[in-house]
Design an enzyme around this catalytic site. Structure first.
Site, PDB file in Angstrom:
ATOM      1  N   GLU A   1      22.345  27.279  50.616  1.00  0.00           N
ATOM      2  CA  GLU A   1      21.257  26.794  49.748  1.00  0.00           C
ATOM      3  C   GLU A   1      21.256  27.527  48.409  1.00  0.00           C
ATOM      4  O   GLU A   1      21.151  26.907  47.349  1.00  0.00           O
ATOM      5  CB  GLU A   1      19.896  26.982  50.431  1.00  0.00           C
ATOM      6  CG  GLU A   1      19.663  26.128  51.672  1.00  0.00           C
ATOM      7  CD  GLU A   1      19.666  24.630  51.391  1.00  0.00           C
ATOM      8  OE1 GLU A   1      19.536  24.229  50.215  1.00  0.00           O
ATOM      9  OE2 GLU A   1      19.830  23.859  52.339  1.00  0.00           O
TER      10      GLU A   1
ATOM     11  N   ASN B   1      22.293  25.931  44.737  1.00  0.00           N
ATOM     12  CA  ASN B   1      21.363  25.944  43.600  1.00  0.00           C
ATOM     13  C   ASN B   1      22.039  26.481  42.337  1.00  0.00           C
ATOM     14  O   ASN B   1      21.866  25.929  41.246  1.00  0.00           O
ATOM     15  CB  ASN B   1      20.132  26.795  43.909  1.00  0.00           C
ATOM     16  CG  ASN B   1      19.097  26.024  44.710  1.00  0.00           C
ATOM     17  OD1 ASN B   1      19.241  24.830  44.942  1.00  0.00           O
ATOM     18  ND2 ASN B   1      18.061  26.717  45.144  1.00  0.00           N
TER      19      ASN B   1
ATOM     20  N   ARG C   1      18.774  15.355  45.485  1.00  0.00           N
ATOM     21  CA  ARG C   1      18.251  16.592  46.050  1.00  0.00           C
ATOM     22  C   ARG C   1      16.942  16.295  46.753  1.00  0.00           C
ATOM     23  O   ARG C   1      16.276  15.300  46.471  1.00  0.00           O
ATOM     24  CB  ARG C   1      18.037  17.644  44.936  1.00  0.00           C
ATOM     25  CG  ARG C   1      19.210  17.768  43.985  1.00  0.00           C
ATOM     26  CD  ARG C   1      20.056  19.015  44.236  1.00  0.00           C
ATOM     27  NE  ARG C   1      20.386  19.288  45.599  1.00  0.00           N
ATOM     28  CZ  ARG C   1      21.597  19.074  46.144  1.00  0.00           C
ATOM     29  NH1 ARG C   1      22.562  18.550  45.458  1.00  0.00           N
ATOM     30  NH2 ARG C   1      21.827  19.404  47.371  1.00  0.00           N
TER      31      ARG C   1
HETATM   32  N1  LIG Z   1      19.796  29.091  40.323  1.00  0.00           N
HETATM   33  C1  LIG Z   1      18.925  28.243  39.728  1.00  0.00           C
HETATM   34  N2  LIG Z   1      18.961  28.064  38.383  1.00  0.00           N
HETATM   35  C2  LIG Z   1      18.093  27.211  37.772  1.00  0.00           C
HETATM   36  N3  LIG Z   1      17.146  26.493  38.423  1.00  0.00           N
HETATM   37  C3  LIG Z   1      17.074  26.627  39.772  1.00  0.00           C
HETATM   38  C4  LIG Z   1      17.951  27.510  40.481  1.00  0.00           C
HETATM   39  N4  LIG Z   1      17.617  27.448  41.799  1.00  0.00           N
HETATM   40  C5  LIG Z   1      16.599  26.572  41.901  1.00  0.00           C
HETATM   41  N5  LIG Z   1      16.259  26.068  40.703  1.00  0.00           N
HETATM   42  C6  LIG Z   1      15.132  25.135  40.422  1.00  0.00           C
HETATM   43  O1  LIG Z   1      14.249  25.159  41.527  1.00  0.00           O
HETATM   44  C7  LIG Z   1      14.086  23.849  42.072  1.00  0.00           C
HETATM   45  C8  LIG Z   1      13.857  23.923  43.564  1.00  0.00           C
HETATM   46  O2  LIG Z   1      15.007  24.410  44.254  1.00  0.00           O
HETATM   47  P1  LIG Z   1      15.253  23.981  45.775  1.00  0.00           P
HETATM   48  O3  LIG Z   1      16.547  24.556  46.224  1.00  0.00           O
HETATM   49  O4  LIG Z   1      14.030  24.312  46.570  1.00  0.00           O
HETATM   50  O5  LIG Z   1      15.325  22.385  45.700  1.00  0.00           O
HETATM   51  P2  LIG Z   1      16.512  21.486  45.112  1.00  0.00           P
HETATM   52  O6  LIG Z   1      17.733  22.304  44.886  1.00  0.00           O
HETATM   53  O7  LIG Z   1      15.975  20.743  43.945  1.00  0.00           O
HETATM   54  O8  LIG Z   1      16.777  20.453  46.296  1.00  0.00           O
HETATM   55  P3  LIG Z   1      17.578  20.790  47.680  1.00  0.00           P
HETATM   56  O9  LIG Z   1      17.791  22.266  47.734  1.00  0.00           O
HETATM   57  O10 LIG Z   1      16.677  20.318  48.763  1.00  0.00           O
HETATM   58  O11 LIG Z   1      18.827  20.029  47.591  1.00  0.00           O
HETATM   59  C9  LIG Z   1      15.336  23.100  41.632  1.00  0.00           C
HETATM   60  O12 LIG Z   1      15.145  21.707  41.592  1.00  0.00           O
HETATM   61  C10 LIG Z   1      15.600  23.700  40.243  1.00  0.00           C
HETATM   62  O13 LIG Z   1      14.772  23.101  39.283  1.00  0.00           O
HETATM   63 MG   LIG Z   2      18.489  23.574  46.344  1.00  0.00          MG
END
Ligand SMILES: Nc1ncnc2c1ncn2[C@@H]1O[C@H](COP(=O)(O)OP(=O)(O)OP(=O)(O)O)[C@@H](O)[C@H]1O
Ligand SMILES: [Mg+2]
Lengths: 103, 146
Positions: free
Chosen positions: B48, B52, B106
């Site tokens: 995860e 990200n 996502r």
């Molecule tokens: N390393 C990162 N750099 C920039 N933004 C991030 C990063 N990690 C997370 N985010 C932001 O936080 C939000 C939530 O992250 P999360 O992993 O909970 O959900 P997601 O990645 O959108 O979906 P999923 O993980 O379910 O595929 C992301 O949509 C993004 O906007």
């Molecule tokens: Mg994610």
């Protein structure tokens, strides 16, 4: 991330296997889309028995596929979910949205 | 508390490296003799965080991602994933279930899954500078030398 499908009386069973992560998800989604388009099933059964790993990328695949089935008046269920994938689906509370049977 | 073992890996933000990162974490954790369930939790949490960094931190280019794994005396494993990408303007909102800026590909469940599969999660981010996610998980003590 091989996908095999079998259709009977407009019910399609799709067997997923391997690791479903972000790297594999795009191709899997495309293959599922194509299979649904060519076979037009009324019910779709996703069999996850062969899935050795799954993360949130797999959740998005399940939700998009389900939405696609509902839009065409069909339904979807998920069966034979192994423990690791099951823990991911439960953490996201997906069993409240999609019928799921866990291994 | 000082770590008793540590590795650092750096790789390109290419999706092919997601599998590499979670396998590396699982291999490092092997010295703790983890259960299958613990191994699954570790792989999922790393997957995860690394996804990200690959998807959100560098939307338009290939950047660097660092995975740091540390082991502490009390059987705690620390998983830390760092990027030098776009950063997060509102980290509290980012951690909320279903919050995503990623559209239909996502689900917005990444942080929720990381939190439920580990004991603690710390998110540090500076817009324009990058993001670090640090998770800790204490593994069950098992008898050694079996
Ligand atoms: N390393 C990162 N750099 C920039 N933004 C991030 C990063 N990690 C997370 N985010 C932001 O936080 C939000 C939530 O992250 P999360 O992993 O909970 O959900 P997601 O990645 O959108 O979906 P999923 O993980 O379910 O595929 C992301 O949509 C993004 O906007
Ligand atoms: Mg994610």
């Amino acid at each position: 991330m091989p996908l095999t499908c079998q259709t009977e009386l407009r019910s399609m069973t799709a067997r997923l296997s391997g690791e479903i992560d972000h790297h594999a998800a795009r191709r899997l989604m495309r293959e599922l889309d194509q299979a649904i388009e060519s076979r037009c099933p009324r019910t779709l059964v996703l069999d996850l028995e062969g899935v050795s790993f799954m993360d949130s990328s797999g959740i998005a695949v399940l939700l998009r596929t389900r939405r696609r089935m509902l839009e065409s008046g069909g339904s979807m269920e998920v069966v034979n979910v192994p423990p690791q994938a099951g823990k991911v689906l439960r953490a996201a509370n997906l069993q409240k949205i999609v019928p799921i049977s866990f291994l | 508390m000082k770590p008793i073992n540590q590795v650092k890996l750096e790789f390109d933000s290419r999706s092919a490296n997601e599998g590499f990162a979670r396998s590396a974490a699982a291999c490092f954790a092997a010295q703790l003799d983890p259960t299958l369930e613990e191994l699954g939790d570790i792989k999922t949490a790393v997957s995860e965080a690394v996804t990200n960094a690959i998807v959100h931190a560098y939307p338009e280019c290939i950047g660097r991602v660092q995975l740091r794994l540390r082991l502490f005396e009390d059987n705690t494993l620390e998983l830390s994933v760092k990027d030098w990408g776009v950063g997060i303007s509102d980290p509290r909102q980012a951690r909320e279930p279903l919050f995503t800026t990623g559209g239909a590909e996502r689900s917005g469940m990444g942080f929720t899954i990381m939190e439920s599969f580990t004991d603690s999660l710390r998110l540090r981010s500076t817009p324009g500078k990058g993001t670090t996610v640090t998770m800790r998980k204490r593994l069950a003590l098992r008898e050694r030398g079996r």
